[in-house]
Design an enzyme around this catalytic site. Structure first.
Site, PDB file in Angstrom:
ATOM      1  N   THR A  67       0.831  -1.206   0.000  1.00 25.42           N
ATOM      2  CA  THR A  67       0.000   0.000   0.000  1.00 25.42           C
ATOM      3  C   THR A  67       0.866   1.257   0.000  1.00 25.42           C
ATOM      4  OG1 THR A  67      -1.909  -1.047   1.036  1.00 25.42           O
ATOM      5  CG2 THR A  67      -1.659   1.312   1.399  1.00 25.42           C
ATOM      6  N   GLY A 295      -6.382  -5.126  -3.571  1.00 29.38           N
ATOM      7  CA  GLY A 295      -6.936  -4.420  -2.409  1.00 29.38           C
ATOM      8  C   GLY A 295      -5.919  -3.469  -1.792  1.00 29.38           C
ATOM      9  N   ASP A 296      -4.660  -3.923  -1.698  1.00 28.00           N
ATOM     10  CA  ASP A 296      -3.595  -3.070  -1.150  1.00 28.00           C
ATOM     11  C   ASP A 296      -3.375  -1.855  -2.048  1.00 28.00           C
ATOM     12  OD1 ASP A 296      -3.248  -5.117   0.724  1.00 28.00           O
ATOM     13  OD2 ASP A 296      -1.677  -6.079  -0.458  1.00 28.00           O
ATOM     14  N   ALA A 297      -3.426  -2.101  -3.367  1.00 27.54           N
ATOM     15  CA  ALA A 297      -3.227  -1.009  -4.328  1.00 27.54           C
ATOM     16  C   ALA A 297      -4.363   0.003  -4.230  1.00 27.54           C
ATOM     17  CB  ALA A 297      -3.137  -1.568  -5.749  1.00 27.54           C
ATOM     18  N   GLY A 300      -3.657   2.224  -1.390  1.00 25.61           N
ATOM     19  CA  GLY A 300      -2.538   3.125  -1.708  1.00 25.61           C
ATOM     20  C   GLY A 300      -2.968   4.277  -2.604  1.00 25.61           C
TER      21      GLY A 300
END
Length: 338
Positions: A67, A295-297, A300
């Site tokens: 992220t 999901g992390d992206a 971020g």
């Protein structure tokens, strides 16, 4: 924009990504789209990937680290972000340090000489990813490192904090320490539900950290698992978001925002007692390479705009842009800056 405006803390891992078949997942009793911590029976996976005929690609991994990498990519200005976690004194650890330096992220890793750097096997079958994480050094993060002058100065420099729920298994006291600072200084603290097993097996630490959370992220499976474990009698994402938003909260100067992504389905945002859905731009199935890190992206991309005080539509759309970009490449690989 001030340097180090966004601070992340989590489990720094090196991702080992490989395409496998369904039989391989069955052999280790793995689901095609899930995240688990490795048990003893999963230990052979890492050597098999290394020593058998799998094409393995390596990239920095770990939810929070990814992220922060995505947020830094959008923010562009060097060292707009910082990241803290624990690595081993080994090649993988050096590899991680080098990658993060190249991406202009300020890191202050705790180095544990007795444990290897954590790794995550990312097993791809079709458009699915099964994550099997061996935390090793990542699991050894110490609260004493957080409150040391060098690390704490990164905390005080920041105005926004993001920690994935996975860190609840490592150092919830460090999350609470940052949460207390965020409340005292009216800074923004955000967390991700991260995986269904956390609300089930790490419910107590989650319960302690939630009151500090100004923003809670999650996907539809995590949201429904959370609802079940926290006695929210509903499968409906709008209802779950609403109930989660009014759970006890320490900083009453900020109302809690809840954001649930659901793959190709619309993203649900609950803010100021209103729910809004954002449709996802469709993507051709053949363009999807790897859903790991989507999901992390999203988080971020979202935070990169949120720290600049942009409106919710801009933040969510940038989160979607980031997820869209990441699922078309292997691992959380970021394109060269133009």
């Amino acid at each position: 924009m001030s340097k180090g405006i966004l601070y992340g803390m989590g489990n720094p891992l090196l991702d080992m990504t490989a395409v496998v078949d369904e039989a391989y997942l069955q052999k280790y009793d793995l689901q095609p789209n899930n995240a688990i911590l490795a048990e003893d029976k999963h230990r052979p996976i890492y050597d098999e990937l290394l020593n058998e005929n799998y094409k393995v690609s390596y990239s920095p991994g770990g939810a929070t680290q990814n992220t922060i990498r995505v947020a830094q990519w959008y923010l562009k200005e060097p060292e707009s972000t910082s990241f803290v976690g624990c690595i081993g004194q080994d090649t993988f650890g050096e590899k991680l340090k080098g990658c993060m330096k190249n991406e202009h992220i300020k890191t202050n890793y705790l180095v544990d000489p007795t444990m290897p750097t954590g790794v995550c096997a990312v097993l791809i079958t079709g458009g699915n990813r099964s994550l099997v994480t061996r935390l090793d050094a990542a699991n050894e993060y110490k609260h004493s490192h957080l409150v040391s002058p060098t690390t704490w100065s990164l905390v005080t420099d920041a105005s926004f904090y993001y920690i994935a729920g996975y860190f609840l298994t490592v150092s919830p006291e460090s999350m609470i320490e940052i949460g207390e600072h965020a409340v005292a200084k009216n800074k923004c603290f955000s967390m991700n539900l991260s995986a269904p097993f956390l609300s089930q097996f790490f419910k107590e630490p989650m319960k302690k950290v939630l009151p500090y959370c100004d923003i809670v992220f999650g996907n539809e499976d995590e949201a429904r698992a959370f609802a079940k474990d926290f006695a929210i009698n509903s499968e409906d994402l709008h209802e779950i978001a609403k109930k989660l938003s009014v759970m006890p909260k320490k900083n009453n100067k900020r109302s809690r925002i809840v954001i649930f992504t659901q793959g190709a389905g619309p993203t649900v945002v609950f803010q100021d007692n209103k729910v809004k859905e954002y449709p996802v731009v469709p993507i051709a199935p053949e363009s999807i390479v790897d859903t790991n890190g989507a999901g992390d992206a999203f988080v971020g991309g979202f935070l990169a705009e949120y720290v600049l005080d942009k409106d919710m539509d801009t933040c969510v759309n940038n989160g979607m842009h980031a997820a869209h970009m990441i699922i078309q490449v292997s691992g959380c690989s970021l394109p060269e800056q133009q």
